[in-house]
Every structure is written in C-alpha cells, then in structure tokens.
Design a protein around this motif. Structure first.
Motif, PDB file in Angstrom:
ATOM      1  N   LEU A 280       0.834  -1.194   0.000  1.00 21.20           N
ATOM      2  CA  LEU A 280       0.000   0.000   0.000  1.00 21.20           C
ATOM      3  C   LEU A 280       0.871   1.247   0.000  1.00 21.20           C
ATOM      4  CD1 LEU A 280      -2.799   1.311   0.236  1.00 21.20           C
ATOM      5  CD2 LEU A 280      -2.537   1.158   2.724  1.00 21.20           C
ATOM      6  N   ASP A 281       0.570   2.167  -0.884  1.00 24.23           N
ATOM      7  CA  ASP A 281       1.261   3.454  -0.917  1.00 24.23           C
ATOM      8  C   ASP A 281       0.905   4.224   0.363  1.00 24.23           C
ATOM      9  OD1 ASP A 281       2.215   5.993  -1.369  1.00 24.23           O
ATOM     10  OD2 ASP A 281       1.289   6.239  -3.335  1.00 24.23           O
ATOM     11  N   PRO A 282       1.900   4.528   1.215  1.00 25.40           N
ATOM     12  CA  PRO A 282       1.589   5.223   2.482  1.00 25.40           C
ATOM     13  C   PRO A 282       0.865   6.551   2.283  1.00 25.40           C
ATOM     14  CG  PRO A 282       3.860   4.422   2.469  1.00 25.40           C
ATOM     15  CD  PRO A 282       3.327   4.236   1.080  1.00 25.40           C
ATOM     16  N   SER A 283       1.070   7.191   1.121  1.00 26.81           N
ATOM     17  CA  SER A 283       0.470   8.506   0.906  1.00 26.81           C
ATOM     18  C   SER A 283      -1.051   8.433   0.748  1.00 26.81           C
ATOM     19  CB  SER A 283       1.090   9.182  -0.321  1.00 26.81           C
ATOM     20  OG  SER A 283       0.728   8.500  -1.516  1.00 26.81           O
ATOM     21  N   VAL A 284      -1.586   7.241   0.442  1.00 25.07           N
ATOM     22  CA  VAL A 284      -3.041   7.122   0.271  1.00 25.07           C
ATOM     23  C   VAL A 284      -3.707   6.411   1.443  1.00 25.07           C
ATOM     24  CG1 VAL A 284      -2.799   7.102  -2.225  1.00 25.07           C
ATOM     25  CG2 VAL A 284      -2.962   4.930  -0.996  1.00 25.07           C
ATOM     26  N   ALA A 285      -2.905   5.943   2.410  1.00 24.32           N
ATOM     27  CA  ALA A 285      -3.478   5.159   3.508  1.00 24.32           C
ATOM     28  C   ALA A 285      -4.548   5.945   4.257  1.00 24.32           C
ATOM     29  CB  ALA A 285      -2.370   4.722   4.464  1.00 24.32           C
ATOM     30  N   GLY A 286      -4.312   7.233   4.468  1.00 27.06           N
ATOM     31  CA  GLY A 286      -5.262   8.035   5.204  1.00 27.06           C
ATOM     32  C   GLY A 286      -6.553   8.319   4.463  1.00 27.06           C
ATOM     33  N   MET A 287      -6.562   8.092   3.142  1.00 21.54           N
ATOM     34  CA  MET A 287      -7.766   8.371   2.347  1.00 21.54           C
ATOM     35  C   MET A 287      -8.655   7.146   2.167  1.00 21.54           C
ATOM     36  SD  MET A 287      -6.425  10.930  -0.653  1.00 21.54           S
ATOM     37  CE  MET A 287      -5.054   9.891  -1.187  1.00 21.54           C
ATOM     38  N   ARG A 288      -8.171   5.996   2.590  1.00 18.09           N
ATOM     39  CA  ARG A 288      -8.929   4.771   2.325  1.00 18.09           C
ATOM     40  C   ARG A 288     -10.306   4.789   2.980  1.00 18.09           C
ATOM     41  NH1 ARG A 288      -6.616   0.113   0.602  1.00 18.09           N
ATOM     42  NH2 ARG A 288      -7.630  -1.145   2.202  1.00 18.09           N
ATOM     43  N   ASP A 289     -10.360   5.235   4.244  1.00 22.76           N
ATOM     44  CA  ASP A 289     -11.646   5.251   4.936  1.00 22.76           C
ATOM     45  C   ASP A 289     -12.650   6.181   4.255  1.00 22.76           C
ATOM     46  OD1 ASP A 289     -10.641   3.468   6.705  1.00 22.76           O
ATOM     47  OD2 ASP A 289     -10.466   4.864   8.392  1.00 22.76           O
ATOM     48  N   ILE A 290     -12.124   7.226   3.572  1.00 18.76           N
ATOM     49  CA  ILE A 290     -13.003   8.186   2.917  1.00 18.76           C
ATOM     50  C   ILE A 290     -13.576   7.617   1.628  1.00 18.76           C
ATOM     51  CG2 ILE A 290     -13.106  10.463   1.818  1.00 18.76           C
ATOM     52  CD1 ILE A 290     -10.879  11.346   3.729  1.00 18.76           C
ATOM     53  N   PHE A 291     -12.727   6.943   0.852  1.00 15.58           N
ATOM     54  CA  PHE A 291     -13.126   6.534  -0.500  1.00 15.58           C
ATOM     55  C   PHE A 291     -13.642   5.094  -0.590  1.00 15.58           C
ATOM     56  CE2 PHE A 291     -10.426  10.164  -1.392  1.00 15.58           C
ATOM     57  CZ  PHE A 291     -11.112  10.793  -2.405  1.00 15.58           C
ATOM     58  N   LEU A 292     -13.165   4.213   0.290  1.00 17.61           N
ATOM     59  CA  LEU A 292     -13.589   2.815   0.199  1.00 17.61           C
ATOM     60  C   LEU A 292     -14.940   2.620   0.864  1.00 17.61           C
ATOM     61  CD1 LEU A 292     -10.249   0.889   0.853  1.00 17.61           C
ATOM     62  CD2 LEU A 292     -11.165   1.834  -1.277  1.00 17.61           C
ATOM     63  N   LYS A 316     -20.006   4.246   1.713  1.00 21.53           N
ATOM     64  CA  LYS A 316     -18.905   4.935   2.378  1.00 21.53           C
ATOM     65  C   LYS A 316     -19.389   5.500   3.717  1.00 21.53           C
ATOM     66  CE  LYS A 316     -18.312   7.516  -1.309  1.00 21.53           C
ATOM     67  NZ  LYS A 316     -17.788   8.506  -2.279  1.00 21.53           N
ATOM     68  N   PRO A 317     -18.453   5.692   4.687  1.00 20.30           N
ATOM     69  CA  PRO A 317     -17.006   5.510   4.612  1.00 20.30           C
ATOM     70  C   PRO A 317     -16.586   4.059   4.801  1.00 20.30           C
ATOM     71  CG  PRO A 317     -17.593   6.323   6.770  1.00 20.30           C
ATOM     72  CD  PRO A 317     -18.866   6.293   5.969  1.00 20.30           C
ATOM     73  N   GLY A 318     -15.306   3.829   4.667  1.00 14.77           N
ATOM     74  CA  GLY A 318     -14.799   2.459   4.681  1.00 14.77           C
ATOM     75  C   GLY A 318     -14.202   2.013   5.987  1.00 14.77           C
ATOM     76  N   ALA A 319     -14.754   2.461   7.113  1.00 16.74           N
ATOM     77  CA  ALA A 319     -14.172   2.133   8.415  1.00 16.74           C
ATOM     78  C   ALA A 319     -14.688   0.815   8.989  1.00 16.74           C
ATOM     79  CB  ALA A 319     -14.452   3.259   9.407  1.00 16.74           C
ATOM     80  N   GLY A 320     -15.717   0.215   8.366  1.00  8.69           N
ATOM     81  CA  GLY A 320     -16.284  -1.028   8.884  1.00  8.69           C
ATOM     82  C   GLY A 320     -15.726  -2.249   8.163  1.00  8.69           C
ATOM     83  N   ILE A 321     -16.567  -3.289   8.111  1.00  9.60           N
ATOM     84  CA  ILE A 321     -16.160  -4.504   7.402  1.00  9.60           C
ATOM     85  C   ILE A 321     -16.039  -4.165   5.921  1.00  9.60           C
ATOM     86  CG2 ILE A 321     -16.850  -6.853   6.771  1.00  9.60           C
ATOM     87  CD1 ILE A 321     -18.360  -6.989   9.446  1.00  9.60           C
ATOM     88  N   PRO A 322     -14.927  -4.491   5.275  1.00 15.32           N
ATOM     89  CA  PRO A 322     -14.728  -4.116   3.871  1.00 15.32           C
ATOM     90  C   PRO A 322     -15.794  -4.709   2.959  1.00 15.32           C
ATOM     91  CG  PRO A 322     -12.647  -4.792   4.866  1.00 15.32           C
ATOM     92  CD  PRO A 322     -13.720  -5.131   5.853  1.00 15.32           C
TER      93      PRO A 322
END
Length: 352
Positions: A280-292, A316-322
């Motif tokens: 995983l690109d560290p620069s996008v890790a913080g955006m995953r919960d927003i977009f996934l 969205k958001p992607g903070a739960g079960i994928p």
C-alpha cells in the motif's frame, strides 16, 4: 514549475541523467546583435539549461557558389551574402557568452570552420556542438578535441558509417561525447523523427544521447524523454511564428519551450520514483476510509435475524467490514439490533 540546477557540463550528462534542454537560436536573430541578446533572455525565462548559436565566418566556410537551401531572404543576393550578414565580431560573441553566463545559461555555439573553432575556443565554452552538416568535417572535429572538452555530434545528414568515423576521432582523443538523432527537414513530420534511433545510438556507442528536433512541436521531445530516457533535447526557438527566417516553421515558441522544460523535469521525476504496487502506498493510507466502502445494514435489523444478501448494502465511509467481505456475512445471525445504514462490525454477529 520544476527547475533543478543546470547540469554540470564540464563532462556531459551520464546515461540516465536528468534531461537537459538546449534552446537553439541559430540564425533566428537575423544578424541583429540586439535580437541575439533578446533570445538569451527569452531562453532563460523559458527555463532552458543552455542556449546555442551558430558561428559563421563566411570567407572561411563558404563560396559565392553555395546554393540556397530555401530562398527566403529579400536582402541577400547569395547564400554567401547571408552568412556574412550573420557574422558577429569576437567581441560581440564574448558579450553574448557573458550575457548567457549572467542569466545562468550554458553558452554553446556550433562552429562552421576552423576559424570559428578558434574564435569560440577563446570564449572558454563548456562543450562543443557539431552541426549535422559538419559531421564529416573530421579535421575540424579533430581540432575541437584538442582541449578535451565534451563534444556533441549531430547526425541529421549522415548514415551510421559517417557517425562511426566521427565517433572514432573523438574517442581517439579521449573526449567525452554524446550522439544526437536529428532529422534535417524543416519542419520534420512525425514519420521522420526516428525515435528508434536513440536506442540504437546508445547501444552502438555507449554514450549519452540527445534529440535535435525540427518538428516545431513539443511532442518529440516529451516522447523521447519518456520512452527513451534521453539526456539532452535541443529545439529551435522563435519569439513568435510570425517572425522572418528559414527555421521559424521548425521552431517552438517560448511558451512551448517552457512546456518542454517542465515536461522533461516531470518525466525525470516520474522515472526516478518507481512505485511498488505489491504494498500500500503510504500517501493514500489516510484516504482509504473516505473513499472505500463498508458493509452496512440495508434496513433496520433485529437481534437474532439471519442476514440475507438483501439485508446488506455497500456504502462509504470504509471504516467497517470491507465491501469485499460482504458474501461472508450472509447466513450469519445478528447479536443485537442494527439500524439502517449502520456500518457493520464483526462483533455485531453471534459467534455461532
């Protein structure tokens, strides 16, 4: 804008180095010293690393019998007269070199005679550029090698056998060199650019390679930089395409030169930073919960309910079960009530 320091030209860029951009002025000044100085300022503002002229001494390089390539001049009866009008004095050339130095540009000029070589040698140029029409002038090239400075060989009028001969002279003298693919057509159409030759030159001579482009567009320079990792690009510069002169149709404008400079810098940075897609690109890790997306309850659900696919949504958001795990939840029993749109968690389900 992306403007790294100019390359160190006491030795030419090594293969794989960042691409340097040369603004070729040639005769765009039309014999006006003031215009020649204006072009130095123009090239500097556009971000070029080097500015290149052509040093003509009519009596040393030509005769009255020389034919016109294109009969464009309304004031010169012969090609010889034109070359005479393009001449600057040694003092004027020195002034141009000083101006380029002050603007942070590498000053270059292609000589067209032994006398021009001597004039330019006194200016302490960083490197020599051999024009396509001078590649078979081996005595002049041999004279250039006398001071050990780097030599750039343009090949627009020569087959490989003639390039071989020029390279042999340079190698015998121990001078660093670069070889240029060049098509001497003004302007050069796409099918005549010959980008494939860049790789052939690198493989054949093991040298840095350059593209001397006469298309009058930004495309070959950017394509060559991206696909072939060239070290030098040379393009003709014109203040505007409304100007007079034989090379205007094969030249880029200041705005286009800026695009070439910025584009090659951008490409250099892309090539120098390959991505590893296995992690995983560290620069996008913080955006995953927003977009996934997560699995959510599609409606209010009661404790003890056995979940069906229709009970589940993906939002969205992607903070739960994928979202990718939604099918693993079908058939499981809820441990407690869940409201509509609540992001489901594994603890929402009974263990059995």
């Amino acid at each position: 804008m992306i403007d790294p320091p100019p390359p160190h030209w006491l030795s030419l860029p090594e293969p794989g180095a960042a691409c340097a951009v040369i603004a070729e002025i040639a005769q765009a000044h039309d014999g006006s010293l003031g215009q020649a100085h204006a072009y130095i300022d123009c090239a500097a503002r556009a971000g070029a690393h080097a500015v290149k002229f052509q040093t003509h001494i009519a009596s040393a390089e030509s005769t009255a019998a020389e034919p016109w390539r294109v009969k464009f001049s309304k004031q010169d009866a012969t090609r010889y007269d034109y070359w005479r009008r393009m001449e600057f004095s040694p003092e004027q050339w020195a002034g141009l070199k000083t101006h380029a130095d002050e603007m942070g540009l590498i000053f270059l000029s292609s000589p067209f005679s032994g006398e021009a070589v001597e004039l330019l040698r006194r200016l302490d140029m960083a490197a020599w550029k051999v024009a396509s029409g001078e590649l078979t002038n081996l005595p002049m090239i041999r004279e250039m090698t006398r001071d050990g400075r780097p030599i750039m060989l343009s090949s627009g009028m020569s087959p490989l056998s003639e390039i071989d001969a020029a390279v042999e002279v340079v190698r015998a003298a121990g001078s660093p060199f670069a070889t240029f693919q060049c098509t001497t057509r003004y302007p050069s159409p796409p099918e005549a650019i010959g980008l494939n030759v860049l790789d052939e030159l690198r493989a054949r001579y093991g040298s840095a390679v350059g593209l001397s482009d006469h298309s009058g567009t930004i495309y070959p320079a950017l394509a060559a930089s991206a696909a072939h990792a060239i070290e030098i690009v040379e393009v003709h510069l014109t203040m505007t395409r409304e100007l007079f002169g034989p090379d205007v149709v094969a030249s880029v404008t200041p705005a286009e030169l800026r695009q070439i400079v910025d584009g090659t810098r951008f490409i250099d940075r892309m090539r120098a930073a390959p991505l590893d897609k296995s992690t995983l690109d560290p620069s996008v890790a913080g955006m995953r919960d927003i977009f996934l997306k997560s699995v959510v309850a599609a409606r209010d659900l009661k404790a003890g309910s056995v979940v069906t696919r229709e009970d589940l949504g993906l939002k969205k958001p992607g903070a739960g079960i994928p979202a990718a795990e939604v099918d693993t939840l079908v058939g499981r029993r809820l441990a407690h009530d869940v409201t509509r749109d609540a992001a489901l968690k594994h603890e929402d389900f009974s263990a059995s």
